[in-house]
Motif scaffolding. Structure first.
Motif, short mmCIF file in Angstrom:
data_model
loop_
_atom_site.label_atom_id
_atom_site.label_comp_id
_atom_site.label_asym_id
_atom_site.label_seq_id
_atom_site.Cartn_x
_atom_site.Cartn_y
_atom_site.Cartn_z
N ASP A 16 0.81 -1.22 0.00
CA ASP A 16 0.00 0.00 0.00
C ASP A 16 0.84 1.27 0.00
OD1 ASP A 16 -2.36 -1.48 0.07
OD2 ASP A 16 -2.36 -1.59 2.26
N PHE A 17 2.15 1.13 0.16
CA PHE A 17 3.01 2.31 0.24
C PHE A 17 3.36 2.81 -1.16
CE2 PHE A 17 7.46 3.98 0.36
CZ PHE A 17 7.15 5.18 1.00
N LEU A 18 3.04 4.06 -1.43
CA LEU A 18 3.39 4.69 -2.70
C LEU A 18 4.83 5.19 -2.61
CD1 LEU A 18 2.60 5.74 -5.52
CD2 LEU A 18 1.69 7.80 -4.40
N ALA A 19 5.74 4.51 -3.35
CA ALA A 19 7.17 4.83 -3.25
C ALA A 19 7.58 5.92 -4.23
CB ALA A 19 8.00 3.57 -3.49
N VAL A 20 7.02 5.87 -5.43
CA VAL A 20 7.34 6.85 -6.47
C VAL A 20 6.03 7.25 -7.13
CG1 VAL A 20 8.63 7.31 -8.59
CG2 VAL A 20 9.62 5.82 -6.85
N GLN A 21 5.83 8.57 -7.29
CA GLN A 21 4.52 9.07 -7.73
C GLN A 21 4.59 9.80 -9.06
OE1 GLN A 21 2.69 11.78 -4.94
NE2 GLN A 21 0.66 11.52 -5.85
N THR A 45 14.48 2.48 -7.47
CA THR A 45 13.17 1.83 -7.58
C THR A 45 12.59 2.07 -8.97
OG1 THR A 45 12.71 1.98 -5.22
CG2 THR A 45 10.82 1.83 -6.68
N PHE A 46 12.63 3.31 -9.42
CA PHE A 46 12.11 3.63 -10.75
C PHE A 46 12.91 2.92 -11.83
CE2 PHE A 46 12.19 6.46 -14.53
CZ PHE A 46 10.88 6.25 -14.94
N LEU A 47 14.24 2.89 -11.70
CA LEU A 47 15.08 2.20 -12.68
C LEU A 47 14.64 0.74 -12.83
CD1 LEU A 47 17.80 2.70 -14.38
CD2 LEU A 47 18.89 1.38 -12.56
#
Length: 259
Positions: A16-21, A45-47
Motif C-alpha cells: 500500500d506504500f506509494l514509493a514513487v509518484q 526503484t524507478f530504474l
C-alpha cells in the motif's frame, strides 16, 4: 538495436506504500540518461520498473505505462523474462558468478535463456562481448580462470560483458561505479561513452560530476520528507540541468546545498 522508452503516469508501490509518484518521461535511444537525487527518492526503484525487476519483490506493483517503441512492457501478453532480456541490468556491486570462469560468466545469460550455441559461436560471442566491455585484452589468456579473481573494476566490466552478450536494446546501470576506485570508474565511464553508440543507457548515480561527464540528459528526483513518495522534479539536457535548471530544488541539489 537501441530502443526508445516512454513512461507515462507511473506510480510505484510496495503493497500500500506509494514509493514513487506520477513519473512521466521519454528516454531517447543511443543516449545516456542519468537519474540523480538524494538517497531514498526512488531513483533505483524507478530504474527497476523499466525492466520489471521491481515486481520480483513480494507486494511490489506499478500503475501507469512503460512502453518500448510503442509496446507496453506491462501488457498482459508480455513475458517479463523477455523484457529483462531486452533491457539488461548492471548492479551497484560487481556480481560475477564466483564459481564460474570468465568465459562461462559471459555466456551465463545466453545459457539461462536455453539457447543452444556451438563452441565456435560461443567463442565468438565471448570475444565480441569482452571486446565490447573493453576487457578482452586484459583477460583473453585466462578465460578459464574464475571471474571472481579479477579486480573490482574488471569484475564490473565482466558484468557489462555478460549483460551485452544477450544483445539487449537497453542497458540499465544502478550506481555502477560506487564500489570502484577512480581509475576503474574512469574506465567504466569511457565504456559508457562507447556503448551508447549501440544501446540506450540509463544510469543512476550519486556522483554529480559523473552525471555531468557521461550523460546527455539528466532527470532529478526528490522527496518531500520521510514516508512521502519520490517524484521526478525536472528532466532536461544535462548541460541545462547543471547550468540553468528550472526548479530551485534542482539548483540546490546540483550545487551541493543539500543531498
Amino acid at each position: 538495436m537501441a530502443q526508445r522508452i516512454d513512461v507515462k503516469d507511473l506510480n510505484i508501490y510496495y503493497r500500500d506504500f506509494l514509493a514513487v509518484q506520477d513519473v512521466s518521461m521519454s528516454i531517447e535511444p543511443r543516449s545516456v540518461t542519468a537519474f540523480i537525487g538524494p538517497s531514498g527518492c526512488g531513483k533505483s526503484t524507478f530504474l527497476r520498473t523499466l525492466n520489471r525487476m521491481h515486481e520480483v519483490i513480494p507486494g511490489a506493483r506499478v500503475e501507469g505505462t512503460v512502453e518500448m517503441e510503442g509496446v507496453d512492457l506491462y501488457g498482459d501478453d508480455v513475458d517479463p523474462v523477455a523484457v529483462r532480456r531486452s533491457i539488461g541490468m548492471v548492479f551497484q556491486r560487481p556480481n560475477p558468478f564466483p564459481t564460474m570462469s570468465i568465459r562461462d560468466n559471459v555466456l551465463a545469460g545466453v545459457k539461462l535463456n536455453n539457447k543452444r550455441i556451438s563452441k565456435s559461436d560461443a567463442d565468438d560471442m565471448v570475444e565480441s562481448s569482452l571486446r565490447g566491455a573493453n576487457l578482452w585484452n586484459e583477460v583473453k589468456d585466462r578465460l578459464d580462470k574464475p571471474g571472481s579473481g579479477l579486480s573490482g573494476g574488471q569484475q564490473q566490466r565482466l558484468c557489462i560483458a555478460r549483460a551485452i552478450a544477450v544483445k539487449p536494446q537497453v542497458l540499465l546501470m544502478d550506481e555502477p561505479c560506487s564500489a570502484l576506485d577512480p581509475i576503474s570508474t574512469l574506465a567504466i565511464e569511457d565504456l559508457i561513452h562507447e556503448l551508447k553508440k549501440d544501446y540506450t543507457i540509463v544510469i543512476v548515480t550519486h556522483n554529480m560530476q559523473q552525471a555531468a561527464r557521461v550523460s546527455d540528459r539528466t532527470a532529478f528526483f526528490n522527496i518531500a520528507g520521510t514516508g512521502k513518495p519520490g517524484r521526478l522534479i525536472e528532466m532536461n539536457d544535462t548541460a541545462t540541468i547543471f547550468s540553468s535548471p528550472a526548479e530551485k530544488a534542482t539548483e540546490d541539489y546540483v550545487s551541493g546545498r543539500f543531498g
